[in-house]
Design an enzyme around this catalytic site. Structure first.
Site, mmCIF file in Angstrom:
data_model
loop_
_atom_site.group_PDB
_atom_site.id
_atom_site.type_symbol
_atom_site.label_atom_id
_atom_site.label_comp_id
_atom_site.label_asym_id
_atom_site.label_seq_id
_atom_site.Cartn_x
_atom_site.Cartn_y
_atom_site.Cartn_z
ATOM 1 N N SER A 185 -4.555 -7.162 12.152
ATOM 2 C CA SER A 185 -4.705 -6.903 10.589
ATOM 3 C C SER A 185 -4.011 -5.439 10.683
ATOM 4 C CB SER A 185 -6.394 -6.212 10.774
ATOM 5 O OG SER A 185 -6.140 -5.431 8.859
ATOM 6 N N TYR A 198 -13.263 -1.436 12.824
ATOM 7 C CA TYR A 198 -12.772 -2.809 12.530
ATOM 8 C C TYR A 198 -11.476 -2.398 13.344
ATOM 9 C CZ TYR A 198 -10.542 -6.624 9.994
ATOM 10 O OH TYR A 198 -9.725 -7.058 9.276
#
Length: 306
Positions: A185, A198
């Site tokens: 990501s 995350y």
């Protein structure tokens, strides 16, 4: 002294221009992919007969399964959602005629890899897509405000990529060819407040991918981190698509055109452009309390409307 300062500014100016030129060169692979080499239609099939996709029941994993089948690959789908995988498998088999194998596994657990490895025996695996992942909570929040599911998240986002790569890279090394796509990501490219664990997990995936590419590129193996910004998936609550937020299918189609263009890719031109902008914002701005409070305020307003 004046001459020395002039020379220093000239050197600094040249270094800045060189850095800008390298940035433009890197960006050109999204604008003019043909200049960087077009992959032949047989490229993916030449790597092996099977592609393994984790988190394949929905979202980006589903899109990779369908698109790689369209490009001639047999598919191994791995996820915990058996019914979703069965529907996708039926769609792939009916529309492409390719073979599909389903393995049900929960990547938040650790005792699954022996079973997966046994199921993959005897398959000539040319492609691995380490896609499975999870957010700690449906909405951005401070670390202590969110649920205590750290172990599950690390197993799903970090351990899965390491274990699956270890299982499949061995045979790729023997055959001296293969492609591993680790879906990371853009939030892993900088320490991202409100997504702390995350962001850290995706930073691991990106760094892991780049290091492995350096180790195994001489063995004929491509290992690439894919670092998107917005993609509309069930994990992100299926936001409306726009110029930045891509549908899973559109993002995957474009990202597969860049698999041979370096150890990291944003996957599409829109995300590459956004990355250029965000990477030039000073980190102290992103980390400021006011920015975080503003983001939380916007999120709370959105939740209240829902």
């Amino acid at each position: 002294m004046e001459l020395l300062l002039q020379q220093l500014f000239i050197v600094l100016g040249l270094l800045f221009c060189l850095r800008l030129a390298l940035k433009c060169l890197g960006f050109s692979k999204y604008l003019f992919p043909r200049l960087w080499g077009v992959l032949p239609p047989s490229f993916f099939q030449s790597l092996g007969k099977w592609a393994v996709v984790t988190g394949a029941g929905d979202g980006i994993g589903k899109a990779y399964s369908i698109e790689l089948a369209n490009r001639g690959m047999n598919i191994v789908m791995i996820s915990r959602t058996l019914e979703k995988m069965q529907r996708v498998a039926m769609e792939i088999e009916q529309t492409t005629g390719r073979n599909v194998k389903i393995i049900q596994a929960d990547f938040t657990k650790n005792k699954i890899y022996e079973h997966i490895e046994e199921c993959l025996k005897e398959l000539e695996i040319g492609i691995l897509v380490n896609n499975v992942g999870m957010l700690p909570s449906p909405h951005p929040c401070c670390f202590l405000t969110g649920p205590d599911n750290d172990e599950s998240l690390i197993n799903c986002n970090v351990t899965s990529a390491v274990k699956m790569t270890r299982i499949i890279l061995k045979q790729m090394k023997q055959r001296r060819k293969g492609l591993i796509l680790n879906i990371s990501s853009a939030f892993g490219s900088f320490p991202c407040p409100l997504y702390a664990i995350y962001s850290a997990s995706k930073a691991f995936v990106t760094t892991f991918s780049k290091a492995l590419q350096a180790e195994y590129k001489s063995k004929g193996i491509i290992i690439q981190a894919v670092t998107p910004y917005g993609v509309s998936t069930p994990m992100t609550k299926n936001p409306s698509t726009n110029i930045i937020t891509k549908s899973s299918r559109d993002f995957v189609r474009e990202s597969l055109n860049h698999v041979a263009q370096g150890s990291e890719t944003f996957g599409c031109i829109a995300h590459a452009a956004l990355g250029c902008i965000i990477n030039h914002i000073p980190l102290w701005v992103i980390h400021s309390t006011r920015v975080q409070e503003f983001c939380l305020h916007i999120i709370n307003r959105k939740q209240n409307k829902e």
